[in-house]
Design a protein around this motif. Structure first.
Motif, short mmCIF file in Angstrom:
data_model
loop_
_atom_site.label_atom_id
_atom_site.label_comp_id
_atom_site.label_asym_id
_atom_site.label_seq_id
_atom_site.Cartn_x
_atom_site.Cartn_y
_atom_site.Cartn_z
N ILE A 165 0.84 -1.21 0.00
CA ILE A 165 0.00 0.00 0.00
C ILE A 165 0.87 1.25 0.00
N ALA A 166 1.90 1.26 0.84
CA ALA A 166 2.75 2.44 0.95
C ALA A 166 3.56 2.68 -0.33
N VAL A 167 4.05 1.59 -0.95
CA VAL A 167 4.79 1.73 -2.21
C VAL A 167 3.89 2.32 -3.29
N ALA A 168 2.67 1.79 -3.41
CA ALA A 168 1.74 2.30 -4.42
C ALA A 168 1.38 3.75 -4.15
N ASP A 169 1.13 4.09 -2.89
CA ASP A 169 0.77 5.47 -2.56
C ASP A 169 1.96 6.39 -2.79
N GLY A 170 3.18 5.90 -2.53
CA GLY A 170 4.36 6.71 -2.78
C GLY A 170 4.56 7.00 -4.25
N LEU A 171 4.28 6.02 -5.11
CA LEU A 171 4.37 6.24 -6.55
C LEU A 171 3.33 7.25 -7.01
N ALA A 172 2.10 7.13 -6.49
CA ALA A 172 1.06 8.10 -6.84
C ALA A 172 1.42 9.49 -6.35
N ASN A 173 2.11 9.58 -5.23
CA ASN A 173 2.51 10.87 -4.68
C ASN A 173 3.55 11.57 -5.55
#
Length: 404
Positions: A165-173
């Motif tokens: 979840i954090a990796v995906a959210d970091g990429l979206a960020n």
């Protein structure tokens, strides 16, 4: 083939009248030998026969199933209903080798089976409709134009889903378009962790594959989206074996997602051990994703038992992801990081020298879990963001489309 030269047929069971009529005709008059009647599609991939005959209403019939049969050298003949014009188009779209209308009677089906066998012997199964990429009614792009696929795996209990979840959210960020797919068919947890609706989910996307012309806009319609732009496709609602999608179907969903997103992050199941034989195993979905990924993030914990599980997981995964770069994330690390360094040293002694990141323990992870949001501040998020930067650098991915 039988000794008399008749093709051996697997007949997909539905309640349509032509199924019984075809079965009786073959028993009484020959022309083909019904070797088995198929209800569970997995049976068809375990048995040996020459031709699969299936109606357009048989639920398991889709492109990935037809491709799997073609890989085994099996000819596929579809039976459609002329009262439903779209039924023949559907059969062609999934890659069948021959099609016949049900109202022409069993003699016509036998004749089409014989014709398809002759054509298949001359040019190979699937030659009538071409390759799967030609069947997809979506714009195709070169590999460089597709989004990158990152699988996040690791032993159960390592915090793999939280890291995904954090990796995906970091990429979206970073203003990359990104979708997080929960492909864990053992203990899916993304929807519960983020407080999202259970539908549409991975099973919904697989169902839409066979009816949408493989249009990503239809397959992913209604997908949840978090603040910041991250799209999320939850996992399976039920864990019944007959409801699990086949590996090829899940890979096709991932491929479609990569047509519309810069990044596809896939959370896979904890167990990934291969089957003891070549007939497929319980964790084939995870292994198929590992083989399809552009990179794999392996999550482990900094303790002796966690190190042993991590080494075992990497060994099991390496048979599926032979040429895929791995990056280890040692999760829940104490502030001094000394234990994480011991894990890295132990991995080195075992010949595992892949890139390794440490992700520190942080109480904000527990707070975010109660709030149903990704972790967006603190030590954990800073370490994940550093890992994300490494992934972007390693895979050379630039945003294709900015999030508005």
């Amino acid at each position: 083939m039988t000794a008399s030269g008749e093709p051996e047929v697997a007949l997909a069971f539905t309640a349509e009248r032509w199924v019984e009529g075809f079965h009786r005709y073959c028993a009484d008059h020959g022309g083909a030998r019904i070797r088995l009647v198929v209800v569970d599609p997995a049976v068809a991939l375990d048995e040996h026969f020459d031709v699969m005959v299936a109606g357009h209403r048989w639920p398991p019939l889709d492109a990935s199933f037809v491709d799997a049969l073609h890989e085994r050298g099996v000819i596929v003949v579809g039976v459609h209903d002329r009262a439903e014009p779209a039924s023949e188009q559907f059969l062609v779209s999934v890659g069948i080798d021959g099609a016949v209308a049900s109202d022409l009677g069993p003699e016509a089906i036998v004749a089409e089976v014989a014709r398809a066998v002759v054509v298949g012997a001359a040019s190979g199964p699937g030659s009538r409709v071409g390759q799967a990429s030609e069947r997809q009614n979506v714009p195709t792009r070169s590999r460089g134009g597709r989004g990158r696929v990152v699988a996040v795996g690791g032993p159960s209990g390592s915090g793999r889903t939280e890291v995904a979840i954090a990796v995906a959210d970091g990429l979206a960020n970073l203003r990359h378009t990104c979708v997080l797919i929960d492909a864990d068919d053992v203990t899916p947890g993304v929807a519960a962790r983020l407080g999202l609706p259970l539908e549409p989910n991975l099973a919904t996307a697989v169902d839409r594959l066979t009816t949408s012309g493989r249009d990503p806009d239809v397959v992913f319609a209604g997908t949840s989206r978090l603040a910041g732009g991250l799209a999320v496709l939850p996992g399976l609602v039920a864990n019944a074996p007959w409801l699990r999608p086949r590996p090829g179907q899940v890979v096709e969903v991932v491929d479609l997602a990569s047509l519309r997103h810069d990044w596809v992050v896939v959370d896979v199941s904890g167990p990934v051990e291969p089957a003891p034989d070549d007939r497929g195993g319980r964790f084939d979905v995870a292994r198929a994703i590992l083989g399809r990924a552009d990179a794999v993030v392996v999550v482990g914990t900094p303790d002796p038992a966690g190190c042993v599980r991590l080494v075992r997981w990497i060994a099991d995964a390496s048979t599926a992801a032979r040429d895929v770069p791995l990056r280890i994330a040692v999760n829940r690390v104490a502030r001094d990081r000394a234990r994480a360094q011991q894990v890295v040293a132990e991995l080195g002694r075992r010949g595992i020298t892949t890139a390794c990141s440490t992700v520190r323990d942080d109480p904000r992870v527990h707070s975010a879990a109660w709030m149903g949001t990704p972790v967006r501040r603190g030590r954990f998020r800073r370490d994940i963001d550093a890992l994300v930067d490494d992934l972007v650098f390693d895979l050379g991915a630039e945003p294709q489309t900015l999030v508005g």
